[in-house]
Design an enzyme around this catalytic site. Structure first.
Site, PDB file in Angstrom:
ATOM      1  N   ARG A 108       0.972  -1.161   0.027  1.00  0.00           N
ATOM      2  CA  ARG A 108       0.149   0.095   0.009  1.00  0.00           C
ATOM      3  C   ARG A 108       0.987   1.243  -0.138  1.00  0.00           C
ATOM      4  O   ARG A 108       1.816   1.455   0.909  1.00  0.00           O
ATOM      5  CB  ARG A 108      -0.883  -0.034   1.326  1.00  0.00           C
ATOM      6  CG  ARG A 108      -1.878   1.107   1.267  1.00  0.00           C
ATOM      7  CD  ARG A 108      -2.511   1.448   2.584  1.00  0.00           C
ATOM      8  NE  ARG A 108      -3.468   2.177   2.858  1.00  0.00           N
ATOM      9  CZ  ARG A 108      -4.584   2.541   2.392  1.00  0.00           C
ATOM     10  NH1 ARG A 108      -5.414   1.449   1.594  1.00  0.00           N
ATOM     11  NH2 ARG A 108      -5.269   3.757   2.618  1.00  0.00           N
ATOM     12  N   HIS A 135      -7.021   1.027  -7.029  1.00  0.00           N
ATOM     13  CA  HIS A 135      -7.482   0.199  -5.516  1.00  0.00           C
ATOM     14  C   HIS A 135      -8.440  -0.594  -5.829  1.00  0.00           C
ATOM     15  O   HIS A 135      -9.474  -0.700  -5.648  1.00  0.00           O
ATOM     16  CB  HIS A 135      -8.107   1.553  -4.776  1.00  0.00           C
ATOM     17  CG  HIS A 135      -8.220   1.326  -3.251  1.00  0.00           C
ATOM     18  ND1 HIS A 135      -7.628   0.268  -2.737  1.00  0.00           N
ATOM     19  CD2 HIS A 135      -8.556   2.097  -2.308  1.00  0.00           C
ATOM     20  CE1 HIS A 135      -7.945   0.280  -1.440  1.00  0.00           C
ATOM     21  NE2 HIS A 135      -8.397   1.380  -1.043  1.00  0.00           N
ATOM     22  N   GLN A 138     -10.682  -2.605  -3.077  1.00  0.00           N
ATOM     23  CA  GLN A 138     -11.621  -1.726  -2.701  1.00  0.00           C
ATOM     24  C   GLN A 138     -12.978  -1.832  -3.719  1.00  0.00           C
ATOM     25  O   GLN A 138     -14.042  -1.996  -3.345  1.00  0.00           O
ATOM     26  CB  GLN A 138     -11.482  -0.248  -2.612  1.00  0.00           C
ATOM     27  CG  GLN A 138     -12.577   0.892  -2.093  1.00  0.00           C
ATOM     28  CD  GLN A 138     -13.116   0.688  -0.830  1.00  0.00           C
ATOM     29  OE1 GLN A 138     -12.279   0.592   0.157  1.00  0.00           O
ATOM     30  NE2 GLN A 138     -14.456   0.196  -0.965  1.00  0.00           N
ATOM     31  N   ASP A 230     -15.613   9.998  -2.396  1.00  0.00           N
ATOM     32  CA  ASP A 230     -14.680   9.722  -1.644  1.00  0.00           C
ATOM     33  C   ASP A 230     -14.068  11.089  -1.338  1.00  0.00           C
ATOM     34  O   ASP A 230     -14.404  12.342  -1.559  1.00  0.00           O
ATOM     35  CB  ASP A 230     -13.419   9.113  -2.563  1.00  0.00           C
ATOM     36  CG  ASP A 230     -12.346   8.766  -1.976  1.00  0.00           C
ATOM     37  OD1 ASP A 230     -12.271   8.561  -0.604  1.00  0.00           O
ATOM     38  OD2 ASP A 230     -11.293   8.072  -2.618  1.00  0.00           O
ATOM     39  N   CYS A 271     -15.797   4.922   0.357  1.00  0.00           N
ATOM     40  CA  CYS A 271     -14.676   3.859   0.753  1.00  0.00           C
ATOM     41  C   CYS A 271     -13.953   3.890   2.145  1.00  0.00           C
ATOM     42  O   CYS A 271     -13.301   3.299   2.475  1.00  0.00           O
ATOM     43  CB  CYS A 271     -13.680   3.970  -0.428  1.00  0.00           C
ATOM     44  SG  CYS A 271     -13.031   5.608  -0.697  1.00  0.00           S
ATOM     45  N   ARG A 299     -14.470  -5.328   2.780  1.00  0.00           N
ATOM     46  CA  ARG A 299     -12.737  -5.158   2.435  1.00  0.00           C
ATOM     47  C   ARG A 299     -12.332  -6.621   2.947  1.00  0.00           C
ATOM     48  O   ARG A 299     -11.554  -7.182   2.049  1.00  0.00           O
ATOM     49  CB  ARG A 299     -12.138  -4.182   3.062  1.00  0.00           C
ATOM     50  CG  ARG A 299     -12.674  -2.791   2.412  1.00  0.00           C
ATOM     51  CD  ARG A 299     -12.436  -2.564   1.180  1.00  0.00           C
ATOM     52  NE  ARG A 299     -10.916  -2.848   0.745  1.00  0.00           N
ATOM     53  CZ  ARG A 299      -9.787  -2.018   1.202  1.00  0.00           C
ATOM     54  NH1 ARG A 299     -10.083  -0.915   1.907  1.00  0.00           N
ATOM     55  NH2 ARG A 299      -8.650  -2.265   1.090  1.00  0.00           N
TER      56      ARG A 299
END
Length: 313
Positions: A108, A135, A138, A230, A271, A299
């Site tokens: 990440r 991502h 996600q 987001d 998210c 997730r």
């Protein structure tokens, strides 16, 4: 159709076919059902996971660590202050070493190229827990959440509202184009997704029958089954906060915007983490139409599905 994902990395969903993505979502649903029944299994026993974090995380770290650990595996958290990662040692050499000590690597961080280099030189599966470009874990959780609410998602319409060139918007465009979900990115022109990605997803959409659009018109939410937003300022772009807030303020998701869809059953997605009062109002994200907390839980189930499919024969 018979196929195996064993040994594969997840760097971007562009690398996965619609059938492979559907397989991961089906497996995630099965894993979630097992979890709700309290089933305990040890499918990762004897396996190890290197978890490299350049960026802070709540959901990604907790999802990978608990998913791997509760299956009997041993996850090891590694921040940039713990290992070299291109500092005193080349990234390629770090990848070679980690590949000899771990069953898989989660990364990440910032550059997509870092995840790709780790995959190229480690010889073990590498999972993209977030880069500036993509991502994918996600997006898998998002689609599982949509399936839980609507069943067959083909032909459903999702509107993503906000920064159209961030990693979440990119991965949503990809997965929706592959699975036949209509998606509209509603964003100021200054934040449009890159033309190269738009060309790729439109080519995919022609195959699946999805409609992919980019617009600055907030009224494009009409008839949407889901509204998604987001944070306005991504990690590493804190110096642009004032500029982004000014640019994106007209794109806040509030109850008035939810009602503009004309559908009472429209759901809200995020998210997380959320800055309540900026990209979304508290009454929406904490309200009855919100599925943000389901996404957060999903997730874990989708990440476990990815690791099971790629690490266990």
């Amino acid at each position: 159709m018979s196929f195996s994902l064993f040994g594969r990395s997840l760097l971007t969903l562009l690398d996965f076919t619609p059938e492979e993505i559907k397989h991961l979502l089906k497996l995630a649903g099965k894993i979630k059902a097992e979890s709700k029944k309290g089933k305990v299994q040890k499918r990762f026993q004897g396996k190890t996971l290197a978890m490299i974090f350049e960026k802070r995380s709540t959901r990604t770290r907790c999802a990978f660590e608990t998913a791997f650990g509760e299956e009997g595996g041993y996850p090891v958290f590694l921040s940039t202050s713990d290992i070299q990662l291109g500092a005193k040692e080349s990234l390629e050499d770090t990848a070679r070493v980690l590949g000899r000590m771990f069953s898989a690597i989660q990364f990440r961080g910032f550059k997509q190229e870092t995840a790709e280099t780790l995959a190229k030189y480690s010889g073990v599966p590498v999972y993209n827990g977030l880069t500036d470009l993509y991502h994918p874990t996600q997006a898998l959780a998002d689609l599982l959440t949509l399936e839980e609410n609507f069943g067959d998602v083909r032909g459903k319409t999702l509107c993503y509202i906000g920064d159209g060139r961030n990693n979440v918007a990119h991965s949503l465009m990809i997965i929706c184009a592959k699975l036949g979900v209509n998606v509209t990115i509603i964003t100021p022109p200054e934040l449009n997704p890159e033309d190269d990605l738009c060309q790729k997803v439109n080519a995919l959409a022609k195959i699946s029958g999805a409609n992919i659009g980019v617009t600055s018109d907030i009224n494009a939410v009409k008839d949407a089954d889901a509204l998604y937003t987001d944070v306005w300022v991504s990690m590493g772009e804190e110096d642009k906060k004032e500029e982004r807030v000014k640019l994106l303020s007209p794109y806040q998701v509030n109850q008035k915007l939810m009602e503009k869809t004309g559908k009472k059953e429209t759901i809200f997605l995020h998210c997380l983490p959320a800055v309540k009062g900026e990209e979304v109002t508290a009454d929406v994200i904490d309200g009855a139409q919100s599925r943000a907390w389901d996404q957060a839980e999903n997730r874990k189930h989708t990440i476990k599905a990815v690791m099971l499919a790629t690490l266990v024969k």
